[in-house]
Write an enzyme that holds these catalytic residues in place. Sequence first.
Site, PDB file in Angstrom:
ATOM      1  N   TRP A 242       0.868  -1.179   0.000  1.00  0.00           N
ATOM      2  CA  TRP A 242       0.000   0.000   0.000  1.00  0.00           C
ATOM      3  C   TRP A 242       0.909   1.234   0.000  1.00  0.00           C
ATOM      4  O   TRP A 242       1.790   1.341   0.864  1.00  0.00           O
ATOM      5  CB  TRP A 242      -0.876  -0.057   1.259  1.00  0.00           C
ATOM      6  CG  TRP A 242      -1.874   1.032   1.393  1.00  0.00           C
ATOM      7  CD1 TRP A 242      -2.781   1.436   0.459  1.00  0.00           C
ATOM      8  CD2 TRP A 242      -2.090   1.850   2.544  1.00  0.00           C
ATOM      9  NE1 TRP A 242      -3.552   2.451   0.964  1.00  0.00           N
ATOM     10  CE2 TRP A 242      -3.152   2.731   2.252  1.00  0.00           C
ATOM     11  CE3 TRP A 242      -1.505   1.928   3.812  1.00  0.00           C
ATOM     12  CZ2 TRP A 242      -3.629   3.673   3.160  1.00  0.00           C
ATOM     13  CZ3 TRP A 242      -1.982   2.857   4.712  1.00  0.00           C
ATOM     14  CH2 TRP A 242      -3.033   3.717   4.390  1.00  0.00           C
TER      15      TRP A 242
ATOM     16  N   ASP B 216      -0.523  -5.719   9.110  1.00  0.00           N
ATOM     17  CA  ASP B 216      -1.563  -4.777   8.698  1.00  0.00           C
ATOM     18  C   ASP B 216      -2.801  -5.610   8.366  1.00  0.00           C
ATOM     19  O   ASP B 216      -2.795  -6.397   7.415  1.00  0.00           O
ATOM     20  CB  ASP B 216      -1.086  -3.973   7.473  1.00  0.00           C
ATOM     21  CG  ASP B 216      -2.075  -2.872   7.097  1.00  0.00           C
ATOM     22  OD1 ASP B 216      -3.222  -2.895   7.583  1.00  0.00           O
ATOM     23  OD2 ASP B 216      -1.690  -1.995   6.293  1.00  0.00           O
TER      24      ASP B 216
ATOM     25  N   ALA C 173      -6.418  -5.010   7.467  1.00  0.00           N
ATOM     26  CA  ALA C 173      -7.425  -3.996   7.103  1.00  0.00           C
ATOM     27  C   ALA C 173      -8.649  -4.604   6.425  1.00  0.00           C
ATOM     28  O   ALA C 173      -9.623  -3.887   6.189  1.00  0.00           O
ATOM     29  CB  ALA C 173      -6.792  -2.948   6.189  1.00  0.00           C
TER      30      ALA C 173
ATOM     31  N   LYS D 242     -13.384  -1.199   6.595  1.00  0.00           N
ATOM     32  CA  LYS D 242     -13.956  -2.000   5.512  1.00  0.00           C
ATOM     33  C   LYS D 242     -14.954  -3.012   6.056  1.00  0.00           C
ATOM     34  O   LYS D 242     -16.072  -3.110   5.556  1.00  0.00           O
ATOM     35  CB  LYS D 242     -12.839  -2.732   4.748  1.00  0.00           C
ATOM     36  CG  LYS D 242     -11.581  -1.899   4.488  1.00  0.00           C
ATOM     37  CD  LYS D 242     -11.755  -0.910   3.417  1.00  0.00           C
ATOM     38  CE  LYS D 242     -10.691   0.023   2.984  1.00  0.00           C
ATOM     39  NZ  LYS D 242      -9.513   0.449   3.426  1.00  0.00           N
TER      40      LYS D 242
HETATM   41  C1  LMR Z   1      -7.068   1.831  -0.628  1.00  0.00           C
HETATM   42  O1  LMR Z   1      -5.975   1.260  -0.674  1.00  0.00           O
HETATM   43  O2  LMR Z   1      -7.700   2.181  -1.630  1.00  0.00           O
HETATM   44  C2  LMR Z   1      -7.693   2.102   0.717  1.00  0.00           C
HETATM   45  O3  LMR Z   1      -6.927   1.561   1.732  1.00  0.00           O
HETATM   46  C3  LMR Z   1      -7.999   3.528   0.917  1.00  0.00           C
HETATM   47  C4  LMR Z   1      -6.778   4.357   1.133  1.00  0.00           C
HETATM   48  O4  LMR Z   1      -6.773   5.111   2.113  1.00  0.00           O
HETATM   49  O5  LMR Z   1      -5.836   4.291   0.340  1.00  0.00           O
END
Ligand code: LMR
Length: 392
Positions: free
Chosen positions: A126, A207, A209, A242
């Site tokens: 991410w 992590d 999420a 989520k």
């Molecule tokens: C994403 O990866 O789209 C989500 O986790 C939202 C974000 O904050 O990036």
Amino acid sequence: MLETLSPQLQDKILELIALYRDDPRPQKIDLGVGVYKDASGLTPIMRAVKAAEKKLWEAEKTKTYTTLAGDPGFADALIAMILGAGCANRAAAVATPGGTGAIRQALELIKLASPAATIWLSNPTWPNHPSIIKYLGMKMAEYRYFDPASCGVDFAGLMDDLAKVQPGDVVLLHGCCHNPTGANLDTSQWAQLVPLLKSRRAVPLVDLAYQGFGDGLDEDAAATRLIASSFPEVLIAASCSKNFGIYRERTGLLIALGDPARKAITQGNLNFLNRQNYSFPPDHGARLVTMILQDAALTADWKAELEEVRQNMLTLRQSLADELRRATNSDRYDFIARHRGMFSRLGLTESQVMALRNRHGIYMVGDSRINIAGLNARTVAILAAAIAAVEG
Ligand code: LMR
């Protein structure tokens, strides 16, 4: 003072929101930011959340501060959901503004405890992971993760790279539903990775999420539970954005597992970090989650709706893989049905991604990550045809 500021690079995911909004084409399709949408394109408020909000509105008597760590009932409920029973004596925890807040506080805690530690990140990960680490001035390294040829995990590369971890280094792992790729380790791969990281004396930072978006609520926590029971120290950054659909309420939890004899000191440091950064964490979303998890009927309804959400994404995955078989006359996109969670990285080039955006009004992140939940029964075929068109 302000004249010294230079423009910041836009976040690659969040900039898509404005680009999509400003596109006048009615047939445009948003596969960008990771937000669940139902078939009508709405991000619904889950039934149990609505019911808890109603109860809360009727019963809540005060909005005075909770504690620096947030409501202890929230931490207890979420720790039980993530780790099951038996970890409480090792777990210090603070509520945080969302999963991002939990990641940020985890990194701040690492910086406080071990400023020279290197944080190992999957390549890719991410984008906000490296961004926050860089902002905090911490060291980072990458381990191989995604194999572009198979669109699965490059497990041999991952094991090779993580064999170089130094004692005390932190390895950031996605507990389930890897973002951005959708490719995940299987049970036997986790069972090989854990002893390797133990032998390197690494500290895992998990992590988590998307618990409940992949193979099920417990199944998605299995790797985190294995890690929690295998290492003396583990950090877990959990998000409720989520799986409870409460994105804007900013509801997350940072859990620090360690020596029970040191728990009070760890807790004090977590409280201190909350105080430095924002004082008391937001409570509304955390309270809703607690109410749901403490009420058998609300829990059952929430689990049922979460399961509908998960099944819907699995159905969309399968139909996209099927449509792409037809549209490209090949099986090279079959991996989409094997991926799990909200995202799949399709393996398209940046210019193909731009062609999809410019010619077809289909928005995805530049690395060809799509939000599966941005699709519906109608748009799956449109996406497949557009991908075949930009490939040719
Ligand atoms: C994403 O990866 O789209 C989500 O986790 C939202 C974000 O904050 O990036």
